[in-house]
Design an enzyme around this catalytic site. Sequence first.
Site, PDB file in Angstrom:
ATOM      1  N   GLY A  76      38.881  26.818  38.453  1.00  0.00           N
ATOM      2  CA  GLY A  76      40.156  27.538  38.339  1.00  0.00           C
ATOM      3  C   GLY A  76      40.834  27.751  39.679  1.00  0.00           C
ATOM      4  O   GLY A  76      40.216  27.664  40.742  1.00  0.00           O
ATOM      5  N   ARG A  87      46.261  34.596  41.653  1.00  0.00           N
ATOM      6  CA  ARG A  87      46.519  35.975  42.093  1.00  0.00           C
ATOM      7  C   ARG A  87      45.912  36.324  43.455  1.00  0.00           C
ATOM      8  O   ARG A  87      46.187  37.380  44.012  1.00  0.00           O
ATOM      9  CB  ARG A  87      46.023  36.961  41.025  1.00  0.00           C
ATOM     10  N   THR A 129      37.710  26.535  29.356  1.00  0.00           N
ATOM     11  CA  THR A 129      36.286  26.697  29.692  1.00  0.00           C
ATOM     12  C   THR A 129      35.396  25.737  28.886  1.00  0.00           C
ATOM     13  O   THR A 129      34.378  25.260  29.396  1.00  0.00           O
ATOM     14  CB  THR A 129      35.835  28.147  29.443  1.00  0.00           C
ATOM     15  N   GLU A 182      39.977  35.874  21.831  1.00  0.00           N
ATOM     16  CA  GLU A 182      40.625  36.099  23.118  1.00  0.00           C
ATOM     17  C   GLU A 182      41.720  37.152  22.979  1.00  0.00           C
ATOM     18  O   GLU A 182      42.323  37.304  21.907  1.00  0.00           O
ATOM     19  CB  GLU A 182      41.219  34.787  23.643  1.00  0.00           C
ATOM     20  N   TYR A 205      28.620  42.367  85.304  1.00  0.00           N
ATOM     21  CA  TYR A 205      28.580  41.136  84.526  1.00  0.00           C
ATOM     22  C   TYR A 205      27.429  40.282  85.032  1.00  0.00           C
ATOM     23  O   TYR A 205      27.397  39.917  86.212  1.00  0.00           O
ATOM     24  CB  TYR A 205      29.892  40.342  84.642  1.00  0.00           C
TER      25      TYR A 205
HETATM   26  C1  UD1 Z   1      37.191  33.842  29.785  1.00  0.00           C
HETATM   27  C2  UD1 Z   1      36.675  33.929  28.351  1.00  0.00           C
HETATM   28  C3  UD1 Z   1      36.809  35.377  27.870  1.00  0.00           C
HETATM   29  C4  UD1 Z   1      36.055  36.297  28.788  1.00  0.00           C
HETATM   30  C5  UD1 Z   1      36.514  36.108  30.231  1.00  0.00           C
HETATM   31  C6  UD1 Z   1      35.628  36.880  31.162  1.00  0.00           C
HETATM   32  C7  UD1 Z   1      37.216  31.757  27.343  1.00  0.00           C
HETATM   33  C8  UD1 Z   1      38.142  31.031  26.460  1.00  0.00           C
HETATM   34  N1  UD1 Z   1      37.501  33.057  27.525  1.00  0.00           N
HETATM   35  O1  UD1 Z   1      38.572  34.150  29.741  1.00  0.00           O
HETATM   36  O2  UD1 Z   1      36.307  35.490  26.561  1.00  0.00           O
HETATM   37  O3  UD1 Z   1      36.238  37.636  28.399  1.00  0.00           O
HETATM   38  O4  UD1 Z   1      36.433  34.711  30.616  1.00  0.00           O
HETATM   39  O5  UD1 Z   1      36.138  36.830  32.450  1.00  0.00           O
HETATM   40  O6  UD1 Z   1      36.250  31.203  27.832  1.00  0.00           O
HETATM   41  N2  UD1 Z   1      37.518  27.543  34.408  1.00  0.00           N
HETATM   42  C9  UD1 Z   1      37.291  26.228  34.740  1.00  0.00           C
HETATM   43  N3  UD1 Z   1      37.992  25.259  34.115  1.00  0.00           N
HETATM   44  C10 UD1 Z   1      38.909  25.525  33.167  1.00  0.00           C
HETATM   45  C11 UD1 Z   1      39.151  26.876  32.831  1.00  0.00           C
HETATM   46  C12 UD1 Z   1      38.426  27.872  33.467  1.00  0.00           C
HETATM   47  O7  UD1 Z   1      36.469  25.934  35.612  1.00  0.00           O
HETATM   48  O8  UD1 Z   1      39.504  24.581  32.631  1.00  0.00           O
HETATM   49  C13 UD1 Z   1      36.762  28.595  35.104  1.00  0.00           C
HETATM   50  C14 UD1 Z   1      37.661  29.479  35.922  1.00  0.00           C
HETATM   51  O9  UD1 Z   1      37.694  29.028  37.272  1.00  0.00           O
HETATM   52  C15 UD1 Z   1      36.975  30.828  35.832  1.00  0.00           C
HETATM   53  C16 UD1 Z   1      36.272  30.787  34.470  1.00  0.00           C
HETATM   54  O10 UD1 Z   1      36.198  29.420  34.124  1.00  0.00           O
HETATM   55  O11 UD1 Z   1      35.985  30.990  36.804  1.00  0.00           O
HETATM   56  C17 UD1 Z   1      37.005  31.592  33.426  1.00  0.00           C
HETATM   57  O12 UD1 Z   1      38.268  31.047  33.220  1.00  0.00           O
HETATM   58  P1  UD1 Z   1      39.534  31.930  32.918  1.00  0.00           P
HETATM   59  O13 UD1 Z   1      40.688  31.070  32.665  1.00  0.00           O
HETATM   60  O14 UD1 Z   1      39.654  32.995  33.931  1.00  0.00           O
HETATM   61  O15 UD1 Z   1      39.091  32.569  31.529  1.00  0.00           O
HETATM   62  P2  UD1 Z   1      39.608  33.899  30.941  1.00  0.00           P
HETATM   63  O16 UD1 Z   1      40.930  33.672  30.345  1.00  0.00           O
HETATM   64  O17 UD1 Z   1      39.483  35.008  31.907  1.00  0.00           O
END
Ligand code: UD1
Length: 459
Positions: free
Chosen positions: A13, A17, A81, A154, A366
């Site tokens: 990701g 922010r 994810t 979600e 020194y």
């Molecule tokens: C995700 C969970 C949510 C949980 C939350 C906790 C899903 C769909 N939702 O939501 O249930 O409560 O985490 O923080 O899984 N990432 C990738 N590749 C991607 C997308 C994400 O590597 O294509 C990584 C991001 O860098 C991050 C993590 O996965 O470290 C979570 O991704 P993020 O998009 O923040 O998920 P949330 O919407 O927060």
Amino acid sequence: MSNNLGIVILAAGQGTRMRSARPKVLHSLADKPLLRHVIDSAQALRPAVLSVVYGHGGETVPAAINDPTIQWVEQREQLGTGHAVEQALPTLRGLDRVLVLYGDVPLISAPTLARLLEQGRDSALALLTVALAEPFGYGRIVRDARGAIQRIVEQKDATEQELEIRETNTGMLCADRASLERWIARLDADNAQGEYYLTDIVELAVQEGTRVQSAQPRFAEEVMGVNDRLQLAMLERHYQRSRAEDLMRQGLTLRDPYRFDLRGSLEFGPDAEIDINVLLEGQVSLGEGAFVGANSVVRNSRIGAGVQIKENCVIEDAVIGEGAVIGPFARIRPDTDLAAGVHIGNFVEIKKSSVGRGSKINHLSYVGDSEVGRGVNIGAGTITCNYDGANKHKTVIGDDAFIGSDTQLVAPVTVGRGATIGAGSTITRDTPDRQLTLSRPKQQSLPGWKRPVKTPKGG
Ligand code: UD1
Ligand code: CA
């Protein structure tokens, strides 16, 4: 723990922010990248395979972490994810179980992960969940009337009623590897964000008759993610406080655990003590009864037993012998080795030098690129002139020498054993053992000399 365990860390990701040019997972907590914290906890479980899914920031992420035990998997487009975990599946072939972690959730601990693995022992799927007073933004754990997990919804897809649920998904889970492959193959992006949600595997598992298990972390901070610099600072504080508490339980005296920072590791003997606002970095050891005074910084150094470091000292890559007294306001620079009982006083800078047992450099000096013997006394304002503008040169001071105040020792130069140097001297050649050497014009007084007086104006 299990040779059949694979761990996948999601770190693709962007972290918008953070408002940073640096990929989020490379931001530091206690001087260590967020991702490295997660890797360290993962490695503590001794997985057969450790894969990290990276994307934003590209090759800077693997390059910064630089760990040959990791399988790096690139996710070119962040499609969710579920899609991220899918990219790592080829690295997990033949394994029994998979643990999924997040590169931006740095404080997850090995004991909590062990609990999650325990729940995943008898079930094809176990989730790490946490009850939050303010669950906004997180996926909610939907259970049936008997408490069995049904699915995860979600925030953006949830009904009013589901938004009332306090139990949230941390994202971390443990799954049977073969089942995970089967479930991931069936994911679609038919949801509010148009992403392949890993969380949708829960529903698929339940449809297959899996009783989905759950475990909870010891502290909520363990499962908190970093999305902005404020959250990063809050987790840093939590981390520092919990490490300070651990150290105190192990016998270290911290005059105020809230005003202590450790960015690295600390070993200490009995009754070592640290005053307020101290920062320790890298690998630091404190001998029995050693004391570090307020506002001091100690980096990669070995501090001997009974050493007194007074207030406001900076010590880096140094070895300080037993019973030495340093500061206040001393700067000990890299490659310095101070023997037992040495005294270094205020506004003294020592660089790349060894100082023998019991020698004293107490004020405003020194000393660089020097070998100072035992029992030497270096007077106030002494300077080793070690640099000629092009090269560094060495100063050698024999045992029991006495260097008068305000002396310049122009290196390369050797002061003999037991030699005395008269105050205010500029020493450019080697001086013999046990003799007095001085280089300054003879003092003279002029009898009959009169101080000039002002001529009266307009006279
Ligand atoms: C995700 C969970 C949510 C949980 C939350 C906790 C899903 C769909 N939702 O939501 O249930 O409560 O985490 O923080 O899984 N990432 C990738 N590749 C991607 C997308 C994400 O590597 O294509 C990584 C991001 O860098 C991050 C993590 O996965 O470290 C979570 O991704 P993020 O998009 O923040 O998920 P949330 O919407 O927060
Ligand atoms: Ca998130």
